[in-house]
Design an enzyme around this catalytic site. Structure first.
Site, PDB file in Angstrom:
ATOM      1  N   HIS A  73       0.834  -1.221   0.000  1.00  7.82           N
ATOM      2  CA  HIS A  73       0.000   0.000   0.000  1.00  7.82           C
ATOM      3  C   HIS A  73       0.862   1.262   0.000  1.00  7.82           C
ATOM      4  O   HIS A  73       0.482   2.288  -0.556  1.00  7.82           O
ATOM      5  CB  HIS A  73      -1.036   0.001   1.137  1.00  7.82           C
ATOM      6  N   CYS A 127     -31.104  -2.328  -6.607  1.00  3.95           N
ATOM      7  CA  CYS A 127     -32.163  -2.932  -5.777  1.00  3.95           C
ATOM      8  C   CYS A 127     -33.554  -2.681  -6.363  1.00  3.95           C
ATOM      9  O   CYS A 127     -34.553  -3.143  -5.809  1.00  3.95           O
ATOM     10  CB  CYS A 127     -32.085  -2.345  -4.372  1.00  3.95           C
TER      11      CYS A 127
END
Ligand SMILES: Cc1cc2nc3c(=O)[nH]c(=O)nc-3n(C[C@H](O)[C@H](O)[C@H](O)COP(=O)(O)O)c2cc1C
Length: 169
Positions: free
Chosen positions: A56, A141
Site C-alpha cells: 500500500h 435494488c
C-alpha cells in the site's frame, strides 16, 4: 473500461471477466509490480522481512492519481474516520494529500440520504479530495432515486481533463 463499453455498462459481465483475468495472471505469475489490479492478499504475500516493500505504501508513492469508483457507504465511512483495514483504505491513508484523489459515491437512495453521507463527503472534500457526484436512476435494488455512481463516461472525461490540466504523461 473496454469491457464496460462492450457490455453497455453491465458490471456483472465485467466482474466475471476481471476475476478470470486476475486468476489467470496470478496462476502464471504475470502480476507485474506496477499492475493496477491488486488484492488484499497481495499485501502480505509481498512482504516477509523489514526492508521489503509494503504494497500500500508502494502504490501510494507510485500512482499519480487515485480514483475510487464506486466508493460505497462502508468505505466512505472508513476513509472519513481514518480506518485502514484493507488495501484500498491503507493506500488512502498513505496517499500524499497534495496528489489528486477522486471518489465516486454509490449507494442506495436511503443510505445516500442519511445525514452521515453528506457529513462524510464534506470531510473528504475538506482534504481536497474531488467528488464526482451520484446521479439519479433505477438502482441495483430496483429503487429509483439519487445514489447511483456517475456514468463511466463522465468519470473518464473528468480524469482526462485532470490529466491534461496536471500535465501527467
Ligand atoms: C447486491 C448488493 C449490492 C450492494 N450495493 C451497494 C452499493 O452500491 N453501495 C453501498 O454502499 N453498499 C452496497 N452494498 C452493501 C455493501 O456490499 C456492504 O456495505 C459491504 O460491507 C461493503 O464492503 P467494502 O466497503 O469493503 O467493499 C451492496 C450489497 C449487496 C448485497
Amino acid at each position: 473500461m473496454r469491457c464496460l463499453h462492450t457490455n453497455k455498462n453491465d458490471n456483472s459481465a465485467c466482474r466475471e471477466e476481471a476475476k478470470e483475468y486476475l486468476a489467470c495472471r496470478m496462476e502464471n505469475n504475470l502480476m507485474a509490480k506496477e499492475e493496477w489490479s491488486k488484492l488484499d492478499s497481495d499485501e502480505w504475500a509481498a512482504w516477509s522481512k523489514r526492508g521489503d516493500p509494503v504494497l500500500h505504501i508502494e502504490l501510494a508513492k507510485w500512482a499519480d492519481i487515485f480514483l475510487i469508483a464506486p466508493l460505497d457507504a462502508n468505505t466512505l465511512a472508513k476513509i472519513s474516520n481514518g480506518l485502514c483495514d484493507n488495501l484500498v483504505t491503507c493506500t488512502v491513508r498513505a496517499w500524499e494529500i497534495s496528489k489528486p484523489l477522486i471518489f465516486c459515491p454509490a449507494m442506495n437512495t436511503k443510505m445516500f440520504q442519511h445525514p452521515l453521507t453528506s457529513s462524510q463527503i464534506t470531510i473528504l472534500k475538506s482534504w481536497g479530495y474531488l467528488e464526482i457526484p451520484v446521479i439519479e436512476k433505477v438502482l441495483i435494488c430496483g429503487d429509483t432515486g439519487p445514489g447511483a455512481m456517475a456514468e463511466v463516461s463522465t468519470i473518464v472525461e473528468f480524469l482526462k481533463d485532470l490529466i491534461n490540466k496536471q500535465g501527467i504523461k
